[in-house]
Design an enzyme around this catalytic site. Structure first.
Site, mmCIF file in Angstrom:
data_model
loop_
_atom_site.group_PDB
_atom_site.id
_atom_site.type_symbol
_atom_site.label_atom_id
_atom_site.label_comp_id
_atom_site.label_asym_id
_atom_site.label_seq_id
_atom_site.Cartn_x
_atom_site.Cartn_y
_atom_site.Cartn_z
ATOM 1 C CG ASP A 173 3.899 -1.605 7.065
ATOM 2 O OD1 ASP A 173 3.387 -0.858 6.211
ATOM 3 O OD2 ASP A 173 3.260 -2.526 7.628
ATOM 4 C CB SER A 174 5.243 1.198 2.038
ATOM 5 O OG SER A 174 5.502 2.475 2.584
ATOM 6 C CD GLU A 179 -3.049 1.115 0.892
ATOM 7 O OE1 GLU A 179 -2.735 1.071 2.101
ATOM 8 O OE2 GLU A 179 -2.284 0.752 -0.024
ATOM 9 C CE LYS A 195 -0.497 3.696 8.190
ATOM 10 N NZ LYS A 195 -0.530 2.284 7.784
ATOM 11 C CD GLU A 240 -1.693 -2.639 7.275
ATOM 12 O OE1 GLU A 240 -2.115 -3.781 6.977
ATOM 13 O OE2 GLU A 240 -0.743 -2.087 6.688
ATOM 14 C CG ASP A 297 2.671 1.754 8.961
ATOM 15 O OD1 ASP A 297 1.545 1.998 9.446
ATOM 16 O OD2 ASP A 297 2.904 1.752 7.737
HETATM 17 O O1 KIV Z 1 3.129 1.817 4.683
HETATM 18 C C1 KIV Z 1 2.588 2.708 4.013
HETATM 19 O O2 KIV Z 1 3.225 3.385 3.191
HETATM 20 C C2 KIV Z 1 1.176 2.954 4.212
HETATM 21 C C3 KIV Z 1 0.512 3.915 3.283
HETATM 22 C C4 KIV Z 1 0.269 3.260 1.988
HETATM 23 C C5 KIV Z 1 -0.732 4.474 3.859
HETATM 24 O O3 KIV Z 1 0.587 2.385 5.079
#
Ligand code: KIV
Length: 285
Positions: A47-48, A185, A116, A118, A86
């Site tokens: 989600d980056s 992280e 994924k 968090e 994510d």
């Molecule tokens: O969204 C992302 O890129 C991440 C990584 C930094 C692990 O969660």
């Protein structure tokens, strides 16, 4: 699914062979194709993307629709990589039903192999429910960017005894809930090493030292596409941003100076065409 696609069994084998696992983010078809060709076994559709692709300040605005669309593009670009998507902010926190529905979309419409989420104790029940429904889940502890406002920024986590103990407890709880791997992280290397030694599932670090079972990096940081800022935990393996900038400047200068297009990029009429007002003729040989 492609017969060559990396499976969780392959990830497990990598862990057992003690071969460090590389993972990189990708958000579109072309970048995914390159990651796949490089033989990198795991891709994170992070989600980056909010920051790297959409220009937001943080990851919070990304929607499930955004993730589904980009995950599907990444999956289309890959034959071998294991693709983790994510789950965006508030797509799994409000209820287990939300989590199941949205993870389902990422797998069914996006084609991801895993999702994924968090967080620690707060998401353990959700992880359990997802795993119970047959979804492969990766955890994410330490700096959890979806909680940036609560954390007060993007600093290193787990530096106090209390925070370090909590992180270790959360890691154990996520493993027990059935997570197949854990992103760590921005945590001190010593703590990441302890988590890695304690768990039987792979830890994938980003800014967590060299002791993790694998490493994940953001595509833009790794390749020098973030022109103005590169986080300390990243190392540029290329200067693609500068290369693109120089190419664009050269091309636009060529257009302005009428050096582009040349004959090589041009086609002509094959025979005279009478338009009534004018006759178009092929160039002389
Ligand atoms: O969204 C992302 O890129 C991440 C990584 C930094 C692990 O969660």
């Amino acid at each position: 699914m492609s017969q060559n696609r990396t499976t969780l069994r392959d990830v497990r084998r990598l862990l057992e062979s003690e071969e460090p696992i590389p993972m990189v983010t990708a958000y579109d078809y072309t970048s995914a194709l390159l990651v796949d060709r490089a033989g990198i076994p795991m891709i994170l559709v992070g989600d980056s993307m909010a920051q790297t692709m959409l220009g937001f300040e943080d990851t919070l605005p990304v929607t499930v629709d955004d993730m589904v669309r980009h995950t599907a593009a990444v999956v289309r670009g890959t034959e071998r990589a294991f693709v983790v998507a994510d789950m965006p902010f508030m797509s799994y926190q409000a209820s287990t039903a939300d989590a199941l529905r949205n993870a389902g979309r990422l797998l069914k419409e996006g084609g991801a192999q895993a999702v994924k989420v968090e967080g620690g104790s707060a998401v353990v029940e959700t992880v359990s429910a997802l795993v119970g429904a047959g979804v492969a889940v990766m955890g994410h502890l330490g700096l959890t960017p979806q909680s940036v406002h609560q954390l007060g920024g993007y600093g290193i986590q787990g530096r106090t005894a209390e925070a370090a103990r909590k992180l270790l407890d959360d890691a154990r709880a996520l493993e027990k809930a059935g997570a197949f791997a854990l992103v760590l992280e921005l945590v001190p290397a010593e703590l990441a090493q302890e988590v890695t030694d304690t768990l039987n599932i792979p830890t994938i670090g980003i800014g967590a030292g060299g002791g993790c079972d694998g490493q994940v990096q953001v595509w833009h940081d790794l390749l020098g596409l973030s022109l103005d800022f590169v986080p300390r935990h990243a190392s540029k393996y290329a200067e693609i941003g500068t290369t693109i900038l120089e190419a664009l400047e050269r091309w636009s200068a060529d257009v302005r100076e009428r050096r582009f297009p040349t004959e090589a990029q041009t086609s002509h009429v094959r025979e005279a065409i009478d338009l009534g007002s004018k006759v178009l003729t092929p160039p002389a040989e």
